[in-house]
Write an enzyme that holds these catalytic residues in place. Structure first.
Site, PDB file in Angstrom:
ATOM      1  N   CYS A 149       0.833  -1.199   0.000  1.00  0.00           N
ATOM      2  CA  CYS A 149       0.000   0.000   0.000  1.00  0.00           C
ATOM      3  C   CYS A 149       0.872   1.256   0.000  1.00  0.00           C
ATOM      4  O   CYS A 149       1.731   1.431   0.864  1.00  0.00           O
ATOM      5  CB  CYS A 149      -0.919   0.023   1.217  1.00  0.00           C
TER       6      CYS A 149
ATOM      7  N   LYS B 251       1.857  -9.685  -0.372  1.00  0.00           N
ATOM      8  CA  LYS B 251       1.863  -8.836  -1.553  1.00  0.00           C
ATOM      9  C   LYS B 251       2.869  -7.713  -1.339  1.00  0.00           C
ATOM     10  O   LYS B 251       2.870  -7.086  -0.274  1.00  0.00           O
ATOM     11  CB  LYS B 251       0.480  -8.251  -1.833  1.00  0.00           C
TER      12      LYS B 251
END
Length: 324
Positions: A99, A140
């Site tokens: 993010c 991720k």
């Protein structure tokens, strides 16, 4: 042909849009927006709020399994919350190291952690020990914070910590969402790890999907904004089809999906926020559907749900609620 996964998209694809998109078909899995795990042990209701699919065997109404993603920087807190999450038997647990949002990065979470591969290793190791072996554990990541100098080290650290799979968004934090995505770096990461690697970033079409797989060498691809702007992309890829010359049939099907989404958004959020959620999606659909441009222009100045209803009906969107 490999798997197609629906990406976690904070502020865009909550469970409502996730459910609508996976109804169309073509997806082998999806990942939730992140659940922030810091100093407190989160209750079960927090996970159910982010992923109501938990109470449906971890699957959307269309049958797509949904992995729950955690975000944080403290290994102990993440491990403790991962263990609590696993009490609900999710299809998988994922960690967010990608993010780029300032609100996340200012607290040392998300992509900022890519500056410290040793920290990634500690986090992955702690969570791996907390997650039962029968529940898949993945992560991720982006390619780095300012540059790609630590990308390979970060991937190695996550593998060494126990991650069983890795999604690589082929841009740095600094890149944000600006094109291009550097798919060649996914190939470099695949060369240094043995775990499965999923390619992510800048896949908007069937041609992008093919080129991404060719350049990255990855069989599996995660679709993000491309899936939101073209809800039929995954289905066409899975079927080996191309964009039809006449997209009227897709738009007709999409009108029903828009109606379903609008009805459900009004049940989830306050009335003053509901029109904004709908406009956000319609705005993205403009990229692929000329009719969405006309719909968006008619919606953009409408702040109230009743007025939105009238506009949607004029454009042929079927609504279940009685006409006002």
């Amino acid at each position: 042909m490999g798997r197609l996964l629906l990406a976690p998209m904070e502020g865009l694809a909550d469970y409502l849009l996730r459910d609508v998109l996976t109804q169309v078909g073509g997806y082998d899995g999806a990942v939730t927006e992140f659940v922030r795990a810091s100093g407190s042990l989160l209750p079960h209701r927090t996970y159910r709020r982010i992923s109501p699919e938990i109470d449906n065997g971890g699957r959307t109404s269309g049958g797509t399994p949904v992995v729950v993603q955690l975000l944080g920087s403290d290994p102990a807190a993440l491990a403790e919350n991962a263990a609590r999450l696993c009490e609900l038997s999710p299809p998988g647990v994922d960690l967010n190291f990608g993010c780029p949002a300032k609100t996340v990065n200012s607290h040392g979470g998300g992509a900022m952690l890519l500056a410290d591969p040793e920290c990634l290793y500690r986090i992955a190791g702690a969570v791996r020990r907390a997650v039962p072996r029968h529940i898949p554990f993945t992560a991720k990541m982006r390619l780095g914070v300012e540059d790609t100098s630590l990308a390979l080290d970060c991937a190695r650290a996550l593998e060494a910590g126990g991650a069983e799979g890795l999604v690589v968004h082929a841009r740095t934090k600094r890149d944000g969402y600006r094109p291009p995505a550097h798919w060649e770096w996914i190939a470099r990461i695949r060369d240094v790890v043995k775990l499965p690697v999923v390619a992510n970033g800048e896949v908007w079409s069937e041609d992008d999907w093919r080129r991404c797989r060719s350049v990255s060498g990855a069989d599996d691809v995660m679709l993000g904004r491309g899936a939101v702007s073209d809800p039929f992309l995954a289905r066409r890829i899975a079927a080996g089809a191309e964009v039809p010359a006449d997209r009227d049939a897709e738009w007709s099907e999409l009108l029903h999906l828009i109606g379903d989404f609008w009805e459900r958004v009004q049940l989830k959020v306050e009335a003053r926020h509901a029109p904004g959620r709908l406009k956000q999606w319609i705005n993205m659909l403009r990229r692929n559907f000329p009719a969405a441009e006309l719909l968006y222009q008619d919606l953009r100045a409408q702040p109230e749900c009743r007025a939105v209803d009238h506009v949607l009906r004029r454009h042929g969107v079927p609504l279940l609620q009685a006409a006002a």
